[in-house]
Enzyme design. Sequence first.
Site, PDB file in Angstrom:
ATOM      1  N   CYS A 261       0.824  -1.197   0.000  1.00  0.00           N
ATOM      2  CA  CYS A 261       0.000   0.000   0.000  1.00  0.00           C
ATOM      3  C   CYS A 261       0.868   1.261   0.000  1.00  0.00           C
ATOM      4  CB  CYS A 261      -0.966  -0.036   1.189  1.00  0.00           C
ATOM      5  SG  CYS A 261      -2.357   1.109   0.999  1.00  0.00           S
ATOM      6  N   HIS A 351      -3.480  -5.042   0.294  1.00  0.00           N
ATOM      7  CA  HIS A 351      -3.223  -5.490   1.659  1.00  0.00           C
ATOM      8  C   HIS A 351      -3.236  -7.020   1.739  1.00  0.00           C
ATOM      9  CE1 HIS A 351      -3.786  -1.658   4.076  1.00  0.00           C
ATOM     10  NE2 HIS A 351      -4.118  -1.286   2.841  1.00  0.00           N
ATOM     11  N   GLU A 353      -2.290  -8.803   4.154  1.00  0.00           N
ATOM     12  CA  GLU A 353      -2.668  -9.267   5.500  1.00  0.00           C
ATOM     13  C   GLU A 353      -4.181  -9.416   5.603  1.00  0.00           C
ATOM     14  OE1 GLU A 353      -3.951  -5.248   5.786  1.00  0.00           O
ATOM     15  OE2 GLU A 353      -2.142  -6.114   4.901  1.00  0.00           O
TER      16      GLU A 353
END
Length: 399
Positions: A261, A351, A353
Amino acid sequence: MSDTGTRTAAALVLEDGRVFRGEAFGAVGATFGEVVFCTAMTGYQETLTDPSYHRQIVVATAPQIGNTGWNDEDDESGRIWVSGYVVRDPARVPSNWRATRSLDDELVAQDVVGISGVDTRSLTRHLRERGAMRAGVFSGDALVTPEAMVARVLESPGMVGAELASEVSTKQTYVVPADGERRFRVAALDLGIKSNTPRMMAARGIETHVLPATSSLDELLAVEADGVFLSNGPGDPATTDHAVALTKGVLERRVPLFGICFGNQILGRALGLGTYKLRYGHRGINIPVIDIATGAVAITAQNHGFALEGEPGKDFDTPFGKATVSHYCPNDDCVEGVRALEVPAFSVQYHPEAAAGPHDAANLFDQFVSLMEVRLRDNALPSRAGRPGAGVPQDGEAK
């Protein structure tokens, strides 16, 4: 929520003069920020606590919000970071076995001003046509004439030129240990890191040292890390000269580097690319990305209003050798990743995660591990297990 007859009136006021009426949701008062929309159907708790949303008023395009209440496990940071929250139909009563309180209660507790009862479909269409812009949410005594509220909005700061990473970053270094045996040590520059990122690394045997955004190159190198991670974060990437200079220092030393990001934009700048502001950005957990090398499509979680300049699949020259634009979004051809071809560094705009979901991109952490494995092998260094630390080239070592 209280009965309809006792609800406090509220208004969302845009800088172009458009006003959306509704009722107060959360704290009562006035708040300002860039108004943006998020297309995620779930994960509002993770969204609200994502530091990347600092100084933004978030519009939920999903009509019903708050059904699962609020719990103490799903926060992605230590607080709610959004400036304000805009929803259509908030849940009157939360219904989830993990909930300890309602979303409305948590917004009040953290003094987050919001508004409900808004025609979020019309608002989202307006933002898609006109672009993200400054706005304010007003309720209670702050709700005055439209002209006065627009004037206050126009006095508030915009997002272009905003340096916000230092405002959300940790002030002190902290360590998240590996799960089980420690295989690697990573220095993570906290530009607005989410809690799930160190957890994803820990699951792969990585001990993560999370450093303040203001850390010097010497402080980062003192960690003696096997790899460096550039986190997500808020603000204009054009303001990140310090992080860009630090990244160049890491690239010169050929330490494996992975950015996501905001970190993607920082790596891109370090490689010589420019950045620009998108009309309304990418925010949600349902955004497609194509890996140019494989043609694979991943559905990703994203939150960014700026992007790197570049052409999908095109190689370009950098001070560190050749690099390529490795990923793009088929919706608008926006650059979604870059990869250096002669030094061990790559990044993506999304992202991996993925809190909350999807999990298509989790293997990017495995690619980061592979880079660190290659470097340790090439330098004939043993594993981190049982070793006090190495990984950054020392005087006399190959760089």
